[in-house]
Design a protein around this motif. Sequence first.
Motif, short mmCIF file in Angstrom:
data_model
loop_
_atom_site.label_atom_id
_atom_site.label_comp_id
_atom_site.label_asym_id
_atom_site.label_seq_id
_atom_site.Cartn_x
_atom_site.Cartn_y
_atom_site.Cartn_z
N TYR A 227 -80.85 4.43 65.19
CA TYR A 227 -80.68 4.55 66.15
C TYR A 227 -81.03 3.14 66.98
CZ TYR A 227 -85.20 6.67 67.66
OH TYR A 227 -86.42 7.01 68.07
N TRP A 228 -80.55 2.19 68.11
CA TRP A 228 -80.85 0.99 68.20
C TRP A 228 -80.29 0.67 69.81
CZ3 TRP A 228 -76.27 0.13 68.38
CH2 TRP A 228 -75.18 -0.49 67.77
N ALA A 229 -80.62 -0.67 69.90
CA ALA A 229 -80.15 -0.93 70.60
C ALA A 229 -79.98 -2.56 70.62
CB ALA A 229 -80.88 -0.90 72.15
N ILE A 230 -78.27 -2.97 71.14
CA ILE A 230 -78.25 -4.58 70.56
C ILE A 230 -78.02 -5.71 72.29
CG2 ILE A 230 -76.47 -6.36 70.12
CD1 ILE A 230 -75.69 -4.38 68.26
N ASP A 231 -78.45 -5.92 72.91
CA ASP A 231 -78.58 -7.33 74.12
C ASP A 231 -77.69 -8.36 73.13
OD1 ASP A 231 -80.39 -5.99 74.91
OD2 ASP A 231 -81.54 -6.98 74.87
N ALA A 232 -76.71 -8.25 73.26
CA ALA A 232 -75.57 -9.61 73.49
C ALA A 232 -75.11 -9.86 74.55
CB ALA A 232 -74.47 -8.43 72.49
N GLY A 233 -75.12 -11.00 74.47
CA GLY A 233 -74.95 -11.63 76.09
C GLY A 233 -75.23 -11.12 77.77
N PRO A 234 -73.94 -10.93 77.81
CA PRO A 234 -74.25 -9.68 79.50
C PRO A 234 -75.13 -8.59 79.43
CG PRO A 234 -72.27 -10.43 79.78
CD PRO A 234 -72.40 -10.80 78.02
N VAL A 235 -74.22 -8.32 77.93
CA VAL A 235 -74.43 -6.63 78.13
C VAL A 235 -75.80 -5.66 77.19
CG1 VAL A 235 -72.31 -6.25 78.23
CG2 VAL A 235 -72.47 -6.24 76.56
N ARG A 236 -76.24 -4.46 76.82
CA ARG A 236 -76.91 -4.02 76.03
C ARG A 236 -76.04 -2.76 75.30
NH1 ARG A 236 -83.05 -2.64 77.02
NH2 ARG A 236 -83.08 -4.37 76.94
N ILE A 237 -75.68 -2.87 74.81
CA ILE A 237 -75.15 -1.74 73.63
C ILE A 237 -75.92 -1.10 73.54
CG2 ILE A 237 -73.33 -1.67 71.68
CD1 ILE A 237 -72.54 -4.29 72.11
N VAL A 238 -76.21 0.22 73.51
CA VAL A 238 -77.04 1.70 73.27
C VAL A 238 -76.59 2.30 72.48
CG1 VAL A 238 -79.05 3.08 74.50
CG2 VAL A 238 -78.11 1.11 75.06
N GLY A 239 -76.95 2.44 71.22
CA GLY A 239 -76.62 3.10 69.78
C GLY A 239 -77.16 4.21 69.41
N ILE A 240 -76.56 5.60 69.71
CA ILE A 240 -77.48 6.76 69.97
C ILE A 240 -77.24 7.63 67.84
CG2 ILE A 240 -78.74 7.26 71.70
CD1 ILE A 240 -77.18 9.13 71.85
N ASP A 241 -77.67 7.93 66.93
CA ASP A 241 -77.75 9.43 66.40
C ASP A 241 -78.14 10.65 66.82
OD1 ASP A 241 -77.63 10.33 64.04
OD2 ASP A 241 -79.99 9.76 63.84
N THR A 242 -76.98 11.65 66.70
CA THR A 242 -77.08 12.54 67.13
C THR A 242 -76.64 13.50 65.77
OG1 THR A 242 -74.38 12.53 67.71
CG2 THR A 242 -75.18 12.24 69.97
N GLY A 243 -77.30 13.14 64.99
CA GLY A 243 -77.46 14.17 63.48
C GLY A 243 -76.41 14.68 62.78
N LEU A 244 -76.83 15.72 62.67
CA LEU A 244 -75.91 17.21 62.24
C LEU A 244 -75.31 17.60 63.38
CD1 LEU A 244 -78.15 18.30 59.45
CD2 LEU A 244 -75.78 17.16 58.93
N LEU A 245 -75.61 18.39 63.87
CA LEU A 245 -75.30 19.01 65.36
C LEU A 245 -75.08 18.53 66.46
CD1 LEU A 245 -77.52 22.10 63.93
CD2 LEU A 245 -75.41 21.21 63.33
N GLY A 246 -75.04 17.31 66.58
CA GLY A 246 -74.96 16.87 68.07
C GLY A 246 -76.48 16.91 69.18
N THR A 247 -77.47 17.00 68.72
CA THR A 247 -78.42 17.14 69.51
C THR A 247 -79.33 15.44 68.94
OG1 THR A 247 -79.65 17.87 68.00
CG2 THR A 247 -79.05 19.32 69.81
N VAL A 248 -80.19 15.17 70.36
CA VAL A 248 -80.93 13.96 70.38
C VAL A 248 -82.24 14.79 70.02
CG1 VAL A 248 -81.84 12.19 71.35
CG2 VAL A 248 -79.47 12.46 71.48
#
Length: 501
Positions: A227-248
């Motif tokens: 999981y990570w975030a990308i600061d790109a231009g005026p936005v931040r894109i946040v990527g999350i990993d929900t694994g095998l069963l959709g939980t964080v």
Amino acid sequence: MSNSSRDTAEGAGWGAVERGAYRRLMPHRTRKISWLDPRMLWAARNGLLASWFGDPTGRTRARWVAQRAAAGAPADKVIRRDDPERFSFLVLGDTGEGDEPQYAVVPGLLKEGRDTRFAIVASDVIYPVGSADDYGDKFFRPYRDYRAPIYAIPGNHDWYEDLGAFMRVFCGDAPPLPPEPAPRPLTRAWLRSLLWHRPRPDAGQHLDQARALRSDPAQQAVQPGPYWAIDAGPVRIVGIDTGLLGTVDAEQGAWLREVSKGPRPKILVTGSPLYVDGRYRPYPVEGGGTVDDIVRDPDHRYVAAIGGDIHNYQRYPVRLADGRTIQYVVAGGGGAFTHATHTIPRVDVAGVTERDFRCYPLRGDSLAFYSRLYGRRLRLRRFFTLTDAEATAVIAERLAVPPTRAPGAPVRVTRRMRLVAGLLGTGRRPDRARRFRLPVRRIYTQVFSPGSATYSPPFFKCFLRLDVGPEAVRLRCHAATGNRAQEVDPPVEDEVTIPLV
């Protein structure tokens, strides 16, 4: 721009049309995945084991994150890029089956993505179990001519071998995790460990050779973790990993709350969509709260949440009580078998109605696609097969909605058409769903749908292009049918402008 499926049947890919040139990109031999093959189901057993004996994903993820931190990954897990205020990027989800539908997406993606700064794969980079041996033909080869970096969020299939291959490819060739101590005998964890699928010791021997297909310096990127975030231009894109069963897990949840702070507009990319098939799935965070609680917080300034996992396109513009609108998008049509849209009942969720809802394939095209599939599988073509016009007409009747595509000659809905639509799980209005839902609906959509890979167009695949500016993001869903016309000029199946200010 060419006609889309909302304009004509030919725009959807029906009729006598020229097949695209995508097969020239494919390897000479491809292994077709069948989810009706018991051997395939046995290899992909970890999701079921996690639901029975406890999900170890959170603990394993924390070990991967700790390893990456020790190797020098940034503590905040933010990738800081030098993109200008106006730039574009691609999103495609659930890609890696390595067969014709995946490769059919590539020509249009290269055409529409030629000036984009990067791409993101949102869930399930590799099927069936995320093996390192599959990355050559299912990732490096299909995207070898895309000249920019590709980031990724793992899906449940990438976790079926404990994420080892994903980490090697996207996270700086991360070494394998050391084995954990054996669990106490006769516990749930012990039972799980006895049956757990693990990668072969020699997996990935040809990974360096596969990497050579995307070896240009402009194509390289190293993620700080799953999981990570990308600061790109005026936005931040946040990527999350929900694994095998959709939980964080709690650690990722705390990071998500922290990285979501601040005035920069944000887009969430997740392996599990928050709105899908007319239902709301906010997804829990260990320790309390949900992912959507974080997305809806006005201080976090999320404008969209894009998820993979479901293999089609859907969009739900949810208007919140404070007047903001968040675009909830399903973007899983990047290559794997097509999940039906005709099983989605008349939409009425969180204030989103049929007037606001968008999907691809259109429900009528989905029903026509499945009627041909089941007619072929059950050797009852004359009974099951519906034309696209017949399928569109029966969908309009059952859901009490006008036809999405401009109708041609009038079609009389017959008893056979209604029966086929019912057998194939076609949705109905919510007030009638319980009364008329057939008992086979769940079986057909969950068992037969994963066996619905087809190797002749139309495939009904798609990818997203997002054009970012200081004031707004324009999101477009482009279709990939496998036909030449849609390769040359990928039609836009949906478009929305998302304000940032």
